[in-house]
Design a protein around this motif. Structure first.
Motif, PDB file in Angstrom:
ATOM      1  N   ALA A  44       0.679  -1.112  -0.106  1.00 37.97           N
ATOM      2  CA  ALA A  44      -0.013  -0.066   0.126  1.00 37.97           C
ATOM      3  C   ALA A  44       0.737   1.187  -0.052  1.00 37.97           C
ATOM      4  CB  ALA A  44      -0.633  -0.081   1.189  1.00 37.97           C
ATOM      5  N   ARG A  45       1.889   1.265   0.638  1.00 42.81           N
ATOM      6  CA  ARG A  45       2.900   2.393   0.734  1.00 42.81           C
ATOM      7  C   ARG A  45       4.444   2.266   0.739  1.00 42.81           C
ATOM      8  NH1 ARG A  45       5.206   5.113   5.754  1.00 42.81           N
ATOM      9  NH2 ARG A  45       4.099   7.094   5.904  1.00 42.81           N
ATOM     10  N   ALA A  46       4.913   3.298   0.170  1.00 41.28           N
ATOM     11  CA  ALA A  46       6.278   3.264  -0.080  1.00 41.28           C
ATOM     12  C   ALA A  46       6.854   4.609   0.739  1.00 41.28           C
ATOM     13  CB  ALA A  46       6.581   3.170  -1.388  1.00 41.28           C
ATOM     14  N   GLU A  47       7.737   4.539   1.409  1.00 43.02           N
ATOM     15  CA  GLU A  47       8.478   5.817   2.013  1.00 43.02           C
ATOM     16  C   GLU A  47      10.049   5.775   1.637  1.00 43.02           C
ATOM     17  OE1 GLU A  47       9.110   8.063   6.406  1.00 43.02           O
ATOM     18  OE2 GLU A  47       7.860   6.602   6.072  1.00 43.02           O
ATOM     19  N   VAL A  48      10.472   6.800   1.352  1.00 47.52           N
ATOM     20  CA  VAL A  48      11.979   6.868   0.802  1.00 47.52           C
ATOM     21  C   VAL A  48      12.418   8.279   1.094  1.00 47.52           C
ATOM     22  CG1 VAL A  48      13.526   7.328  -1.203  1.00 47.52           C
ATOM     23  CG2 VAL A  48      11.420   5.720  -1.700  1.00 47.52           C
ATOM     24  N   ARG A  49      13.651   8.101   1.889  1.00 45.11           N
ATOM     25  CA  ARG A  49      14.360   9.368   2.244  1.00 45.11           C
ATOM     26  C   ARG A  49      15.641   9.717   1.483  1.00 45.11           C
ATOM     27  NH1 ARG A  49      16.841   7.296   6.895  1.00 45.11           N
ATOM     28  NH2 ARG A  49      18.698   7.034   5.852  1.00 45.11           N
ATOM     29  N   ILE A  50      15.740  11.140   1.142  1.00 40.23           N
ATOM     30  CA  ILE A  50      16.810  11.556   0.467  1.00 40.23           C
ATOM     31  C   ILE A  50      17.453  12.462   1.457  1.00 40.23           C
ATOM     32  CG2 ILE A  50      17.920  12.903  -1.357  1.00 40.23           C
ATOM     33  CD1 ILE A  50      15.771  11.607  -3.199  1.00 40.23           C
ATOM     34  N   PRO A  51      18.708  12.188   1.747  1.00 42.32           N
ATOM     35  CA  PRO A  51      19.485  13.322   2.767  1.00 42.32           C
ATOM     36  C   PRO A  51      19.827  14.763   2.104  1.00 42.32           C
ATOM     37  CG  PRO A  51      21.234  11.709   1.908  1.00 42.32           C
ATOM     38  CD  PRO A  51      19.897  11.189   1.276  1.00 42.32           C
ATOM     39  N   LEU A  52      19.688  15.576   2.979  1.00 43.89           N
ATOM     40  CA  LEU A  52      20.100  16.951   2.626  1.00 43.89           C
ATOM     41  C   LEU A  52      21.711  16.904   3.004  1.00 43.89           C
ATOM     42  CD1 LEU A  52      19.330  19.789   1.917  1.00 43.89           C
ATOM     43  CD2 LEU A  52      19.239  20.340   4.346  1.00 43.89           C
ATOM     44  N   ASN A  53      22.402  17.141   1.813  1.00 46.63           N
ATOM     45  CA  ASN A  53      23.716  16.852   1.864  1.00 46.63           C
ATOM     46  C   ASN A  53      24.212  18.224   0.935  1.00 46.63           C
ATOM     47  OD1 ASN A  53      24.074  15.497  -0.414  1.00 46.63           O
ATOM     48  ND2 ASN A  53      24.171  13.701   0.564  1.00 46.63           N
ATOM     49  N   ARG A  54      25.751  18.250   0.816  1.00 43.15           N
ATOM     50  CA  ARG A  54      26.281  19.190  -0.430  1.00 43.15           C
ATOM     51  C   ARG A  54      25.915  18.638  -1.803  1.00 43.15           C
ATOM     52  NH1 ARG A  54      31.767  18.037  -2.745  1.00 43.15           N
ATOM     53  NH2 ARG A  54      32.332  19.918  -3.522  1.00 43.15           N
ATOM     54  N   TRP A  55      25.578  17.380  -2.090  1.00 42.75           N
ATOM     55  CA  TRP A  55      24.871  17.219  -3.405  1.00 42.75           C
ATOM     56  C   TRP A  55      23.585  17.480  -3.657  1.00 42.75           C
ATOM     57  CZ3 TRP A  55      29.121  16.464  -6.527  1.00 42.75           C
ATOM     58  CH2 TRP A  55      30.205  16.029  -6.055  1.00 42.75           C
ATOM     59  N   THR A  56      22.857  17.527  -2.630  1.00 42.10           N
ATOM     60  CA  THR A  56      21.433  17.662  -2.718  1.00 42.10           C
ATOM     61  C   THR A  56      20.605  19.208  -2.322  1.00 42.10           C
ATOM     62  OG1 THR A  56      20.965  16.734  -0.661  1.00 42.10           O
ATOM     63  CG2 THR A  56      20.982  15.173  -2.341  1.00 42.10           C
ATOM     64  N   ARG A  57      21.548  19.892  -1.773  1.00 40.90           N
ATOM     65  CA  ARG A  57      20.876  21.055  -1.417  1.00 40.90           C
ATOM     66  C   ARG A  57      21.440  22.186  -2.323  1.00 40.90           C
ATOM     67  NH1 ARG A  57      25.067  21.089   3.209  1.00 40.90           N
ATOM     68  NH2 ARG A  57      26.811  22.351   2.221  1.00 40.90           N
ATOM     69  N   ASN A  58      20.554  23.330  -2.383  1.00 41.56           N
ATOM     70  CA  ASN A  58      20.889  24.466  -3.303  1.00 41.56           C
ATOM     71  C   ASN A  58      21.732  25.548  -2.486  1.00 41.56           C
ATOM     72  OD1 ASN A  58      19.112  25.827  -1.647  1.00 41.56           O
ATOM     73  ND2 ASN A  58      17.308  25.487  -3.076  1.00 41.56           N
ATOM     74  N   HIS A  59      21.680  26.777  -3.183  1.00 41.65           N
ATOM     75  CA  HIS A  59      22.298  27.996  -2.430  1.00 41.65           C
ATOM     76  C   HIS A  59      21.787  28.431  -1.267  1.00 41.65           C
ATOM     77  CE1 HIS A  59      19.527  29.614  -5.095  1.00 41.65           C
ATOM     78  NE2 HIS A  59      19.579  30.893  -4.196  1.00 41.65           N
ATOM     79  N   LEU A  60      20.702  28.131  -1.032  1.00 36.80           N
ATOM     80  CA  LEU A  60      19.821  28.610   0.224  1.00 36.80           C
ATOM     81  C   LEU A  60      20.039  27.520   1.342  1.00 36.80           C
ATOM     82  CD1 LEU A  60      16.876  30.172  -1.324  1.00 36.80           C
ATOM     83  CD2 LEU A  60      18.792  31.356  -0.605  1.00 36.80           C
ATOM     84  N   HIS A  61      20.764  26.439   1.196  1.00 38.55           N
ATOM     85  CA  HIS A  61      20.784  25.233   2.091  1.00 38.55           C
ATOM     86  C   HIS A  61      19.647  24.580   2.139  1.00 38.55           C
ATOM     87  CE1 HIS A  61      25.056  26.101   2.709  1.00 38.55           C
ATOM     88  NE2 HIS A  61      24.689  27.472   2.976  1.00 38.55           N
ATOM     89  N   SER A  62      18.893  24.535   1.139  1.00 35.72           N
ATOM     90  CA  SER A  62      17.533  23.652   1.359  1.00 35.72           C
ATOM     91  C   SER A  62      17.567  22.664   0.238  1.00 35.72           C
ATOM     92  CB  SER A  62      15.936  24.624   1.383  1.00 35.72           C
ATOM     93  OG  SER A  62      16.053  25.357   0.001  1.00 35.72           O
ATOM     94  N   MET A  63      16.606  21.655   0.131  1.00 33.42           N
ATOM     95  CA  MET A  63      16.740  20.588  -0.968  1.00 33.42           C
ATOM     96  C   MET A  63      16.394  21.323  -2.102  1.00 33.42           C
ATOM     97  SD  MET A  63      15.616  16.771  -0.857  1.00 33.42           S
ATOM     98  CE  MET A  63      16.926  16.480   0.329  1.00 33.42           C
ATOM     99  N   TYR A  64      17.398  20.994  -3.111  1.00 33.37           N
ATOM    100  CA  TYR A  64      17.100  21.402  -4.510  1.00 33.37           C
ATOM    101  C   TYR A  64      15.875  20.861  -5.290  1.00 33.37           C
ATOM    102  CZ  TYR A  64      18.267  21.979  -9.431  1.00 33.37           C
ATOM    103  OH  TYR A  64      18.107  22.220 -10.881  1.00 33.37           O
ATOM    104  N   PHE A  65      15.206  21.763  -6.037  1.00 29.81           N
ATOM    105  CA  PHE A  65      14.054  21.213  -6.288  1.00 29.81           C
ATOM    106  C   PHE A  65      14.095  19.766  -7.417  1.00 29.81           C
ATOM    107  CE2 PHE A  65      14.543  23.838 -10.053  1.00 29.81           C
ATOM    108  CZ  PHE A  65      13.877  23.336 -11.107  1.00 29.81           C
ATOM    109  N   GLY A  66      15.072  19.911  -8.073  1.00 28.64           N
ATOM    110  CA  GLY A  66      15.501  18.702  -8.963  1.00 28.64           C
ATOM    111  C   GLY A  66      15.713  17.363  -8.060  1.00 28.64           C
ATOM    112  N   THR A  67      16.164  17.601  -6.828  1.00 28.14           N
ATOM    113  CA  THR A  67      16.374  16.417  -6.131  1.00 28.14           C
ATOM    114  C   THR A  67      14.941  15.964  -5.436  1.00 28.14           C
ATOM    115  OG1 THR A  67      18.387  17.126  -5.392  1.00 28.14           O
ATOM    116  CG2 THR A  67      17.556  15.593  -3.955  1.00 28.14           C
TER     117      THR A  67
END
Length: 157
Positions: A34-57
């Motif tokens: 019924a359900r899937a949960e996936v986590r993506i870490p916020l790190n140097r590769w996944t964040r934008n210049h404002l230190h939030s997760m990049y929308f592409g990620t």
């Protein structure tokens, strides 16, 4: 606790087919019918210049949550069915400033779609709903919501 088997399967798929997906290091937290949960870490590769997760990620995380449920349903059917997302809609509510969890609870709908695709032998479409949260900061409060249209087609062997 992470689902190691499905995490390794997802990362291997990324390494072989979508290296960019592999680079964001998704982790399958939980998956069932019924359900899937996936986590993506916020790190140097996944964040934008404002230190939030990049929308592409964020888009990759939403794709993973819905795609995992579809792949699981297809695998259980034993038939060859191709899947692709044909459109994508996102609503960004807050800046995700921590690891992001992507949750799709449309597993039962996807199973019905797979069955219909195989039975009718034609392409089918269905909108999936994915919610993104940052449990470390805001618990279950969404930081983004997504609608992806899942397109399935039965492949003759």
């Amino acid at each position: 606790m992470a689902d190691i088997k499905n995490t390794l399967r997802l990362r291997a798929f990324g390494l072989i087919n979508i290296p960019l997906l592999f680079s964001v290091r998704p982790t399958v937290i939980k998956i069932n019918d019924a359900r899937a949960e996936v986590r993506i870490p916020l790190n140097r590769w996944t964040r934008n210049h404002l230190h939030s997760m990049y929308f592409g990620t964020l888009a990759m995380g939403a794709d993973c949550a819905g795609g995992l449920l579809a792949q699981q349903a297809i695998r259980k059917s034993g038939k060859k069915v191709s899947l692709v997302f044909k459109d994508f809609k996102a609503n960004f509510l807050k800046r995700p400033e921590a690891d992001v969890h992507f949750i799709c609870e449309d597993g039962k709908k996807i199973q019905k779609q797979v069955t219909e695709t195989i039975r009718e032998k034609k392409r089918t479409h269905q909108t999936l709903h994915i919610t993104a949260t940052t449990p470390k900061i805001s618990g279950d409060e969404p930081v983004a919501t997504f609608e992806l249209t899942l397109s399935l087609k039965h492949q003759e062997k």
